[in-house]
Design a protein around this motif. Structure first.
Motif, PDB file in Angstrom:
ATOM      1  N   VAL A 108      10.565  64.714  -1.319  1.00 46.20           N
ATOM      2  CA  VAL A 108      11.488  65.779  -0.836  1.00 46.20           C
ATOM      3  C   VAL A 108      10.619  66.384   0.151  1.00 46.20           C
ATOM      4  CG1 VAL A 108      12.423  68.134  -1.525  1.00 46.20           C
ATOM      5  CG2 VAL A 108      12.731  66.088  -2.917  1.00 46.20           C
ATOM      6  N   SER A 109       9.452  66.477  -0.016  1.00 46.27           N
ATOM      7  CA  SER A 109       8.392  67.506   0.862  1.00 46.27           C
ATOM      8  C   SER A 109       8.313  66.545   2.318  1.00 46.27           C
ATOM      9  CB  SER A 109       7.001  67.452   0.377  1.00 46.27           C
ATOM     10  OG  SER A 109       6.372  66.229   0.360  1.00 46.27           O
ATOM     11  N   ARG A 110       8.803  65.587   2.271  1.00 48.04           N
ATOM     12  CA  ARG A 110       9.066  64.477   3.432  1.00 48.04           C
ATOM     13  C   ARG A 110      10.138  64.759   4.348  1.00 48.04           C
ATOM     14  NH1 ARG A 110       4.958  60.461   3.912  1.00 48.04           N
ATOM     15  NH2 ARG A 110       5.954  59.665   5.752  1.00 48.04           N
ATOM     16  N   GLY A 111      11.176  65.435   3.567  1.00 45.78           N
ATOM     17  CA  GLY A 111      12.507  65.675   4.083  1.00 45.78           C
ATOM     18  C   GLY A 111      12.519  66.664   5.452  1.00 45.78           C
ATOM     19  N   GLY A 170      15.102  72.595   5.626  1.00 44.86           N
ATOM     20  CA  GLY A 170      16.495  73.155   5.342  1.00 44.86           C
ATOM     21  C   GLY A 170      17.451  72.439   4.867  1.00 44.86           C
ATOM     22  N   ALA A 171      17.353  71.140   4.784  1.00 46.61           N
ATOM     23  CA  ALA A 171      18.022  70.175   4.043  1.00 46.61           C
ATOM     24  C   ALA A 171      17.320  68.996   3.315  1.00 46.61           C
ATOM     25  CB  ALA A 171      18.931  69.518   4.977  1.00 46.61           C
ATOM     26  N   ALA A 172      15.981  69.175   2.804  1.00 51.41           N
ATOM     27  CA  ALA A 172      15.072  68.127   2.323  1.00 51.41           C
ATOM     28  C   ALA A 172      15.632  67.474   1.097  1.00 51.41           C
ATOM     29  CB  ALA A 172      13.834  68.808   1.950  1.00 51.41           C
ATOM     30  N   PRO A 173      16.322  68.219   0.117  1.00 47.77           N
ATOM     31  CA  PRO A 173      16.751  67.434  -0.997  1.00 47.77           C
ATOM     32  C   PRO A 173      17.741  66.290  -0.582  1.00 47.77           C
ATOM     33  CG  PRO A 173      16.516  69.812  -1.525  1.00 47.77           C
ATOM     34  CD  PRO A 173      16.055  69.857  -0.254  1.00 47.77           C
TER      35      PRO A 173
END
Length: 229
Positions: free
Chosen positions: A18-21, A24-27
């Protein structure tokens, strides 16, 4: 997705992805990447939790262990998607909100209207005039042979109408090529997994986009629009 978020917060492998997403819309970026891969391989066991992939989905509360396993097995593919794709969620249903407003603009400004959409994703909203609209208690408007029928309720005011459209311009940081099966699959993967009918409508709308002349510009609105106008 709410179930995966709740359980994923305590799983280091998922938190790292998720930290690489996108901020504002990572998940959603991660979940859409998994959805995209499943659309390419709908026979995977994880697919049985997605309404977009099976008519009788399994309870989502049981999906997390298989979701984690899938992410581990496809980690490099997911990382590539997180690094190269953007979250550009769109639905054909959004045309229902747009149509009455543009009808009013046409009444005030005259026709034809020239459309410019900022953040256009695949350009679906630029084709709002191609669909038939059923207005609750007020009849239908739009082409009777339209490939998509949308239902809505408009309270008060004059009867909306479909104005004449002169030109269509879409502007986005990443323009989606709807002629590409791969990019179409990504846009469809951005649909929430319980939105089976919305995803089908979107697939139909993408076909309409491919047949509708429009100019798609890749760039930042503040830098690009002065040149367009």
């Amino acid at each position: 997705y709410s179930t995966l978020c709740e359980q994923g917060a305590n799983e280091p492998d998922i938190v790292e992805l998720v930290s690489r997403g996108r901020a504002g819309a990572a998940p959603m970026h991660l979940f859409s990447s998994v959805h995209y891969l499943l659309l390419s391989n709908p026979h995977h066991a994880l697919s049985r939790y997605f309404t977009t992939l099976t008519p009788e989905p399994a309870p989502p509360e049981a999906a997390f262990p298989e979701f984690v396993q899938f992410c581990r097995e496809h980690r490099e593919e997911i990382l590539h998607l997180l690094d190269t794709r953007t979250v550009q969620t769109t639905y054909a249903d959004r045309c229902k909100t747009l149509m009455p407003l543009i009808s009013r603009v046409a009444d005030e400004a005259g026709e034809p209207l020239h459309l410019i959409e900022i953040g256009c994703s695949a350009g679906v909203l630029l084709t709002f005039d191609k669909y038939e609209y059923e207005l609750e208690g007020r009849g239908r408007i739009g082409p009777g042979n339209a490939p998509l029928q949308l239902k809505l309720n408009v309270v008060g005011g004059p009867m909306p109408r479909i104005p004449a459209i002169g030109s269509r311009v879409g502007l986005d940081l990443h323009v989606v090529d709807v002629q590409s099966e791969d990019e179409r699959r990504w846009i469809l993967a951005l649909s929430f997994p319980e939105h089976r009918e919305q995803q089908r409508s979107l697939a139909t709308a993408l076909d309409v986009v491919t047949e509708t002349p429009m100019r798609m510009i890749e760039g930042d609105a503040l830098q690009t629009l002065p040149g367009v106008l």
